[in-house]
Structures are given as structure tokens and as C-alpha cells.
Design a protein around this motif. Structure first.
Motif, PDB file in Angstrom:
ATOM      1  N   ALA A   1      31.746  18.351  35.923  1.00  0.00           N
ATOM      2  CA  ALA A   1      31.042  18.054  37.384  1.00  0.00           C
ATOM      3  C   ALA A   1      31.103  17.640  38.943  1.00  0.00           C
ATOM      4  O   ALA A   1      31.156  17.835  39.766  1.00  0.00           O
ATOM      5  CB  ALA A   1      29.386  18.394  37.458  1.00  0.00           C
TER       6      ALA A   1
ATOM      7  N   GLU B   1      32.303  18.626  42.761  1.00  0.00           N
ATOM      8  CA  GLU B   1      32.033  17.576  43.499  1.00  0.00           C
ATOM      9  C   GLU B   1      32.805  17.191  44.930  1.00  0.00           C
ATOM     10  O   GLU B   1      32.895  17.583  45.490  1.00  0.00           O
ATOM     11  CB  GLU B   1      30.926  16.792  43.785  1.00  0.00           C
TER      12      GLU B   1
ATOM     13  N   ILE C   1      29.140  29.795  39.611  1.00  0.00           N
ATOM     14  CA  ILE C   1      28.615  28.289  39.928  1.00  0.00           C
ATOM     15  C   ILE C   1      27.057  28.875  40.854  1.00  0.00           C
ATOM     16  O   ILE C   1      27.295  30.124  41.368  1.00  0.00           O
ATOM     17  CB  ILE C   1      29.633  28.274  40.630  1.00  0.00           C
TER      18      ILE C   1
ATOM     19  N   ALA D   1      35.458  26.041  35.467  1.00  0.00           N
ATOM     20  CA  ALA D   1      34.399  26.468  35.450  1.00  0.00           C
ATOM     21  C   ALA D   1      34.527  28.034  35.951  1.00  0.00           C
ATOM     22  O   ALA D   1      35.273  29.027  35.497  1.00  0.00           O
ATOM     23  CB  ALA D   1      33.793  25.492  36.864  1.00  0.00           C
TER      24      ALA D   1
ATOM     25  N   CYS E   1      19.410  21.846  33.942  1.00  0.00           N
ATOM     26  CA  CYS E   1      20.147  22.421  33.411  1.00  0.00           C
ATOM     27  C   CYS E   1      19.942  22.920  32.212  1.00  0.00           C
ATOM     28  O   CYS E   1      20.170  24.096  32.360  1.00  0.00           O
ATOM     29  CB  CYS E   1      21.426  20.935  33.365  1.00  0.00           C
TER      30      CYS E   1
ATOM     31  N   GLY F   1      26.313  21.795  33.426  1.00  0.00           N
ATOM     32  CA  GLY F   1      26.200  20.932  34.785  1.00  0.00           C
ATOM     33  C   GLY F   1      26.109  21.036  35.824  1.00  0.00           C
ATOM     34  O   GLY F   1      25.584  22.559  35.853  1.00  0.00           O
ATOM     35  N   ALA F   2      25.704  20.169  36.017  1.00  0.00           N
ATOM     36  CA  ALA F   2      25.278  20.257  37.138  1.00  0.00           C
ATOM     37  C   ALA F   2      25.623  18.611  38.833  1.00  0.00           C
ATOM     38  O   ALA F   2      26.456  17.855  38.024  1.00  0.00           O
ATOM     39  CB  ALA F   2      23.754  20.003  37.921  1.00  0.00           C
ATOM     40  N   GLY F   3      26.024  19.194  39.846  1.00  0.00           N
ATOM     41  CA  GLY F   3      25.977  17.988  40.426  1.00  0.00           C
ATOM     42  C   GLY F   3      25.136  18.229  42.347  1.00  0.00           C
ATOM     43  O   GLY F   3      24.639  18.667  42.298  1.00  0.00           O
TER      44      GLY F   3
ATOM     45  N   TYR G   1      26.745  24.903  37.214  1.00  0.00           N
ATOM     46  CA  TYR G   1      28.068  25.116  36.356  1.00  0.00           C
ATOM     47  C   TYR G   1      27.793  25.789  35.033  1.00  0.00           C
ATOM     48  O   TYR G   1      26.854  25.308  34.766  1.00  0.00           O
ATOM     49  CB  TYR G   1      29.394  24.878  37.073  1.00  0.00           C
TER      50      TYR G   1
ATOM     51  N   ASP H   1      24.573  22.052  42.627  1.00  0.00           N
ATOM     52  CA  ASP H   1      25.487  23.070  42.085  1.00  0.00           C
ATOM     53  C   ASP H   1      25.580  22.905  41.384  1.00  0.00           C
ATOM     54  O   ASP H   1      25.132  22.046  40.276  1.00  0.00           O
ATOM     55  CB  ASP H   1      26.852  22.715  42.172  1.00  0.00           C
TER      56      ASP H   1
ATOM     57  N   ALA I   1      26.705  13.593  39.354  1.00  0.00           N
ATOM     58  CA  ALA I   1      26.739  14.672  38.670  1.00  0.00           C
ATOM     59  C   ALA I   1      26.941  14.378  36.939  1.00  0.00           C
ATOM     60  O   ALA I   1      26.520  13.333  36.318  1.00  0.00           O
ATOM     61  CB  ALA I   1      28.685  14.877  38.794  1.00  0.00           C
TER      62      ALA I   1
END
Length: 218
Positions: free
Chosen positions: A46, A50, A102, A99, A17, A24-26, A120, A118, A41
Motif C-alpha cells: 500500500a 501511494e 484497486i 496489486a 480492510c 490493504g489500504a492507503g 487494493y 485506496d 498505508a
């Protein structure tokens, strides 16, 4: 089963990230049934993204997994975006949650799809070329970390690949594929993951001549 991942995998996503300039990330993986399962997440937003995709069955992570291609949405609020317009409910809800951009990337080991990541951002805008390169590197590393996770195999010896039969099988696969030993081990792990088996089980079949890992066609 969000937020139950090895520290190394969590660290990869969080450092990714930072390198990619996102908030953020998932991470979701494909179960043996073919269903997507949210795995981790980095934060509450995140997590909601998800779970939203899991509930709706639509969104960038779903498309990325299905097509094995990145799905990049620099502005979720852009009504002219032809990709985001395919997910009207997801787009509206993701915008409501905060968000604004993405970026989804498939996790593939060879021809085997493991899931998707993912990323974002709270502000709109595309990824720069260096950020895109960082994202792709992060996803590759996450894919290997997923394969090494003990929970994936229910076999304490599999993650470290310490079993003698695994090393023997890796040598045979290396010869079959005309590859490096590292690539042979990755292929063993990926095949075991796809077949819902332990690495040791698959390795035993390779050593006994019951299983042959063919080269991937270009």
C-alpha cells in the motif's frame, strides 16, 4: 509522512480492510497547496502504491480526488478497462508490485475534498454490494477522523472541541444551517481544514460576526 497517524485512524483503515475484503489500504490528504500527500498505508505494498501515484501524478486515488467520485478497478490487468488505460505507467507498475484490483474513494465533508482512500486486493474481482457499502462507511469515518487529528490544526483544544468559543460558534452555525449540533461541528472542522486555520480561530470569527457558513446548494 506515511505511518504517522493516530491509532484510531489506523484502526479504522485496518477494520475497513477486513469488512471490505481487501488486502490493504492507503490514505492521502490534500495539502493547502492543493498537492496530495500520502498520510498512511497499512503495509509495504500500500505504501508503494501511494508513493507511485504521488511520483507519477496518475492513478485511481488521483482521479478520485479530482472528480470526487469512486474509481473502481476490479482487474488492473484487463487491457479493455477504459479507466485503468488512462494510467499506463501506474497500471504496469502496480501489476508488477502484485496489486490486481484497486478501489479508490474520495474523502469529502460536504463540498470540501480532504483526500482519498485506496483499497487494493491481490486477486482480481469487483466489490460485492455489502463490501462497497462497508467501504463507503469506512471512508466517511476516516474523513471525520482526519478532521479530528490534532496535527491538522496545530491546536491542542481543537480535536476535542472543548473551547467555549467553539461550542458557541457551533450553536450559531447550527442555527445558520438549520442543522444538528453534530453537523455544525463537522462543518466548522471542515471549513477550518480547508482554510488552513485552527477551529478556534474560525470559531472566533463566527462568534464575532465576521464569518458565516452558508448552506450547501443541492
Amino acid at each position: 509522512m506515511l505511518n504517522t497517524v493516530p491509532p484510531h485512524l489506523e484502526g479504522l483503515l485496518r477494520s475497513g480492510c477486513l469488512a471490505t475484503g481487501v488486502d490493504g489500504a492507503g490514505l492521502s490528504i490534500l495539502a493547502t497547496s492543493g498537492a496530495r500527500e500520502p498520510l498512511y498505508a497499512t503495509d509495504d505494498l500500500a505504501t508503494q502504491i501511494e508513493r507511485l501515484q504521488l511520483t507519477l501524478g496518475e492513478g485511481p486515488c488521483v482521479d478520485s480526488s479530482n472528480t470526487s467520485s469512486p474509481v473502481l478497478i476490479p482487474d488492473l490487468a484487463d487491457p479493455q478497462d477504459p479507466v485503468a488505460s488512462r494510467w499506463p505507467v501506474f497500471r504496469a507498475e502496480a501489476n508488477r508490485l502484485g496489486a490486481r484490483a484497486i478501489f479508490a474513494f474520495p474523502i469529502n465533508i460536504g463540498a470540501i475534498g480532504l483526500g482519498a482512500v485506496d483499497l487494493y486486493r491481490l486477486s482480481p474481482g469487483p466489490l460485492t454490494d455489502p463490501q462497497l457499502s462497508s467501504a463507503l462507511t469506512t471512508v466517511d469515518r476516516v474523513g471525520l477522523a482526519v478532521l479530528e487529528a490534532p496535527d491538522q490544526y496545530d491546536d491542542p483544544s481543537a480535536p476535542a472541541m472543548t473551547s467555549m468559543v467553539v461550542h458557541q460558534a457551533a450553536g450559531m452555525v447550527m442555527a445558520q444551517l438549520d442543522s444538528s449540533i453534530q453537523e455544525a461541528m463537522v462543518r466548522l472542522r471542515a471549513a477550518a481544514f480547508a482554510e488552513n486555520r485552527t477551529v478556534n480561530e474560525l470559531a472566533a470569527d463566527v462568534v464575532n460576526g465576521h464569518r458565516h457558513l452558508a448552506k450547501e446548494t443541492e
